[in-house]
Design a protein around this motif. Structure first.
Motif, PDB file in Angstrom:
ATOM      1  N   GLU A 144      -3.866  -9.926   7.181  1.00 31.08           N
ATOM      2  CA  GLU A 144      -3.050 -10.223   8.361  1.00 31.08           C
ATOM      3  C   GLU A 144      -3.302  -9.229   9.488  1.00 31.08           C
ATOM      4  O   GLU A 144      -2.565  -9.187  10.467  1.00 31.08           O
ATOM      5  CB  GLU A 144      -1.563 -10.185   7.988  1.00 31.08           C
ATOM      6  N   GLU A 145      -4.334  -8.405   9.354  1.00 25.86           N
ATOM      7  CA  GLU A 145      -4.709  -7.387  10.331  1.00 25.86           C
ATOM      8  C   GLU A 145      -3.605  -6.347  10.516  1.00 25.86           C
ATOM      9  O   GLU A 145      -3.396  -5.830  11.614  1.00 25.86           O
ATOM     10  CB  GLU A 145      -5.087  -8.028  11.679  1.00 25.86           C
ATOM     11  N   LYS A 146      -2.903  -6.063   9.431  1.00 28.57           N
ATOM     12  CA  LYS A 146      -1.902  -5.016   9.440  1.00 28.57           C
ATOM     13  C   LYS A 146      -2.497  -3.758   8.839  1.00 28.57           C
ATOM     14  O   LYS A 146      -3.415  -3.813   8.031  1.00 28.57           O
ATOM     15  CB  LYS A 146      -0.673  -5.447   8.629  1.00 28.57           C
ATOM     16  N   LEU A 147      -1.950  -2.617   9.237  1.00 28.61           N
ATOM     17  CA  LEU A 147      -2.431  -1.349   8.712  1.00 28.61           C
ATOM     18  C   LEU A 147      -2.198  -1.270   7.212  1.00 28.61           C
ATOM     19  O   LEU A 147      -1.143  -1.645   6.707  1.00 28.61           O
ATOM     20  CB  LEU A 147      -1.712  -0.178   9.399  1.00 28.61           C
ATOM     21  N   SER A 148      -3.205  -0.788   6.518  1.00 30.40           N
ATOM     22  CA  SER A 148      -3.070  -0.544   5.092  1.00 30.40           C
ATOM     23  C   SER A 148      -3.985   0.626   4.741  1.00 30.40           C
ATOM     24  O   SER A 148      -4.691   1.170   5.601  1.00 30.40           O
ATOM     25  CB  SER A 148      -3.444  -1.795   4.286  1.00 30.40           C
ATOM     26  N   TYR A 149      -3.964   1.028   3.478  1.00 27.30           N
ATOM     27  CA  TYR A 149      -4.835   2.097   3.006  1.00 27.30           C
ATOM     28  C   TYR A 149      -5.481   1.667   1.693  1.00 27.30           C
ATOM     29  O   TYR A 149      -4.819   1.092   0.822  1.00 27.30           O
ATOM     30  CB  TYR A 149      -4.046   3.399   2.796  1.00 27.30           C
ATOM     31  N   GLY A 150      -6.785   1.942   1.586  1.00 29.88           N
ATOM     32  CA  GLY A 150      -7.521   1.521   0.406  1.00 29.88           C
ATOM     33  C   GLY A 150      -7.730   2.645  -0.589  1.00 29.88           C
ATOM     34  O   GLY A 150      -7.006   3.640  -0.610  1.00 29.88           O
ATOM     35  N   ALA A 151      -8.752   2.482  -1.423  1.00 29.71           N
ATOM     36  CA  ALA A 151      -9.055   3.457  -2.466  1.00 29.71           C
ATOM     37  C   ALA A 151     -10.103   4.472  -2.033  1.00 29.71           C
ATOM     38  O   ALA A 151     -10.386   5.425  -2.755  1.00 29.71           O
ATOM     39  CB  ALA A 151      -9.528   2.734  -3.722  1.00 29.71           C
ATOM     40  N   THR A 152     -10.678   4.277  -0.839  1.00 24.66           N
ATOM     41  CA  THR A 152     -11.713   5.191  -0.358  1.00 24.66           C
ATOM     42  C   THR A 152     -11.092   6.497   0.115  1.00 24.66           C
ATOM     43  O   THR A 152     -10.020   6.510   0.699  1.00 24.66           O
ATOM     44  CB  THR A 152     -12.482   4.538   0.809  1.00 24.66           C
ATOM     45  N   ARG A 153     -11.804   7.596  -0.121  1.00 28.08           N
ATOM     46  CA  ARG A 153     -11.321   8.910   0.302  1.00 28.08           C
ATOM     47  C   ARG A 153     -11.383   9.035   1.819  1.00 28.08           C
ATOM     48  O   ARG A 153     -12.412   8.776   2.432  1.00 28.08           O
ATOM     49  CB  ARG A 153     -12.165  10.015  -0.341  1.00 28.08           C
ATOM     50  N   GLY A 154     -10.280   9.445   2.398  1.00 30.87           N
ATOM     51  CA  GLY A 154     -10.257   9.715   3.823  1.00 30.87           C
ATOM     52  C   GLY A 154     -10.474  11.199   4.062  1.00 30.87           C
ATOM     53  O   GLY A 154     -10.251  12.024   3.179  1.00 30.87           O
ATOM     54  N   HIS A 155     -10.886  11.556   5.264  1.00 30.95           N
ATOM     55  CA  HIS A 155     -11.146  12.963   5.577  1.00 30.95           C
ATOM     56  C   HIS A 155     -10.109  13.540   6.530  1.00 30.95           C
ATOM     57  O   HIS A 155     -10.304  14.603   7.102  1.00 30.95           O
ATOM     58  CB  HIS A 155     -12.551  13.128   6.134  1.00 30.95           C
ATOM     59  N   SER A 156      -8.999  12.815   6.661  1.00 32.11           N
ATOM     60  CA  SER A 156      -7.857  13.365   7.380  1.00 32.11           C
ATOM     61  C   SER A 156      -6.599  12.881   6.672  1.00 32.11           C
ATOM     62  O   SER A 156      -6.587  11.810   6.064  1.00 32.11           O
ATOM     63  CB  SER A 156      -7.852  12.937   8.851  1.00 32.11           C
ATOM     64  N   MET A 157      -5.553  13.665   6.749  1.00 29.94           N
ATOM     65  CA  MET A 157      -4.298  13.346   6.090  1.00 29.94           C
ATOM     66  C   MET A 157      -3.375  12.680   7.090  1.00 29.94           C
ATOM     67  O   MET A 157      -3.032  13.264   8.119  1.00 29.94           O
ATOM     68  CB  MET A 157      -3.677  14.618   5.520  1.00 29.94           C
ATOM     69  N   ALA A 158      -2.974  11.435   6.796  1.00 31.45           N
ATOM     70  CA  ALA A 158      -2.104  10.670   7.683  1.00 31.45           C
ATOM     71  C   ALA A 158      -0.692  10.629   7.120  1.00 31.45           C
ATOM     72  O   ALA A 158      -0.466  10.832   5.928  1.00 31.45           O
ATOM     73  CB  ALA A 158      -2.645   9.264   7.867  1.00 31.45           C
ATOM     74  N   TYR A 159       0.268  10.348   7.986  1.00 32.43           N
ATOM     75  CA  TYR A 159       1.650  10.253   7.540  1.00 32.43           C
ATOM     76  C   TYR A 159       2.365   9.207   8.383  1.00 32.43           C
ATOM     77  O   TYR A 159       1.948   8.874   9.489  1.00 32.43           O
ATOM     78  CB  TYR A 159       2.376  11.604   7.649  1.00 32.43           C
TER      79      TYR A 159
END
Length: 433
Positions: free
Chosen positions: A70-85
């Protein structure tokens, strides 16, 4: 000999075949039963859940962002290089809890932070430090804003286990926090689990992603603990998340020791709760008592090998274990573990050598830990009982909200041999303050 080898190969193949269910993929993990079935005793929590159909928790993650269908923000299993909140809005949909919306509020700079050379030597890039401090202040401001509305000035943090998606972790946090009603500020610390690679290789990928996440987890705990208004911080971890948490606490413990203070005083950590911890007993013992085993470490400006250790303060560790946990039995078999902490019992510890005895003796002397044995079979694998069994939920409620120690009236526990206890299925009414 050939028969023996074939038998072992068959057993190994069978275990690997069952690995997806035994080590908690979403299809076999956190139950989607009605949250109300996991409520602590008392009408207050029940009324809260029946009247409110949606609620909100904080999240902190170093997963890479993704976009849903639905083009909504989500987070997957890939490692990110910044910490979001940000925040996650959850809602009751029939018998389940669903993620309605994910709203990102900000993020920290990409790591590792860059450095620059100056005439006096290398330093962190000032603009990056400014961005870090701004993100820290913003996250702490959000915590303080929520604390102002909460009955207690306490933060409950949940760290999930292997192969859990961002949504799985958020829903599990929501279930825990519904049990605790609206008294606390709740945070889901989500690391990049659930990577592809199949059951066996996926588990190894998640193990390394857990190691990758330790630095950000430590940074997040430090940030949350030092927000204005926080009086207590409670850390809850499940399965592989317990290993990630213990690694972060080991580093925070050394930081505290080197500044001549304790982790409870410096970071306001009150309870550390490990449900079915998927970590080797020897490894857990080393992380728990790392600073004790390093008398050469600086205590202030220099080492103090014979000096008094910092007081434990309010810090308390509660480990929930089960001999019926088939997921951890498999984990132990696959990785050559002597015993997983999540299967530790009073019967097994006496037979273990050095590390087990150290764990026993140090916790006995300091009184810092309780080990709660769960004998039930709340799920197919016996691994997610912390969400499936109301008795466990009631004990968690008594521990966090009631501030009750093991052995106090109101805890559904029977003493085996301290610090070991057995959880029982029925409990008296929990007194709330």
């Amino acid at each position: 000999m050939k028969t023996f080898t074939k038998t072992r190969l068959f057993r190994f193949a069978f275990l690997v075949f069952l690995l997806p269910c035994l080590l908690l993929p979403p299809a076999c993990s956190y139950s989607t039963e009605t949250v109300g079935k996991h409520l602590a005793a008392g009408d207050t929590s029940k009324a809260h859940v029946e009247q409110d159909t949606s609620f909100d928790i904080l999240y902190v993650t170093n997963r890479a962002p993704s976009t849903s269908v639905e083009e909504k923000l989500s987070y997957g299993a890939t490692r990110g290089h910044s910490m979001a909140y940000g925040s996650v809005t959850l809602a009751h949909r029939g018998v389940s809890v669903e993620v309605v919306r994910i709203s990102k509020h900000g993020e920290f700079p990409q790591s590792p932070y860059p450095i620059e050379l100056t005439d006096r030597g290398p330093r962190r890039v000032p603009a990056v430090v400014d961005a870090h401090l701004s993100a820290t202040a913003a996250l702490q401001g959000e915590v303080s804003r929520r604390l102002a509305k909460a009955k207690r000035k306490e933060v409950v943090v949940f760290i999930h286990g292997y192969n859990n998606s961002f949504d799985d972790a958020a829903k599990a946090t929501g279930k825990i926090c519904n049990t605790l009603s609206a008294d606390f500020v709740c945070v889901s610390l989500s690391w990049p689990a659930g990577g592809s690679g199949g059951a066996f290789y996926g588990y190894n990928i998640d193990r390394e992603s857990g190691e990758f996440a330790v630095l950000d987890l430590k940074k997040a705990i430090r940030t949350l603990a030092t927000a204005d208004g926080v009086e207590r911080l409670h850390l809850i971890a499940h399965s592989r998340g317990a290993d990630v948490l213990l690694s972060a606490l080991h580093q925070l413990g050394m930081e505290s020791y080197m500044t001549r203070t304790s982790i409870s005083e410096r970071y306001k950590i009150n309870n550390v709760v490990l449900f079915a911890p998927d970590v080797d007993l020897d490894v857990a013992t080393t992380k728990l008592f790392g600073f004790v085993s390093d008398p050469d470490a600086p205590f202030g400006t220099r080492a103090s090998p014979y000096g008094l250790l910092p007081p434990v303060g309010s810090l308390h560790l509660t480990v929930y274990s089960s001999p019926n946990n088939q997921a951890l039995a498999l984990s132990s078999a696959l990785f050559g573990s002597v015993i997983r902490l999540g299967r530790l019992t009073s019967a097994s510890i006496d037979s273990k050598a050095a590390s087990a005895n150290a764990l026993w003796n140090n916790t006995q002397i300091s009184g810092v830990a309780d080990f709660v044995e769960y004998q039930g079979n709340a799920s197919f694998t016996g691994h997610s009982y912390f969400l499936d069994d109301p008795a466990v939920q009631k004990d968690l409620d008594a521990l966090l909200r009631g501030h009750l120690k093991a052995g106090n009236p109101g805890r559904p526990l029977i003493e085996i041999k301290r610090p070991f206890w057995k959880i029982i299925g029925r409990t008296s009414q929990i007194k709330r303050d």
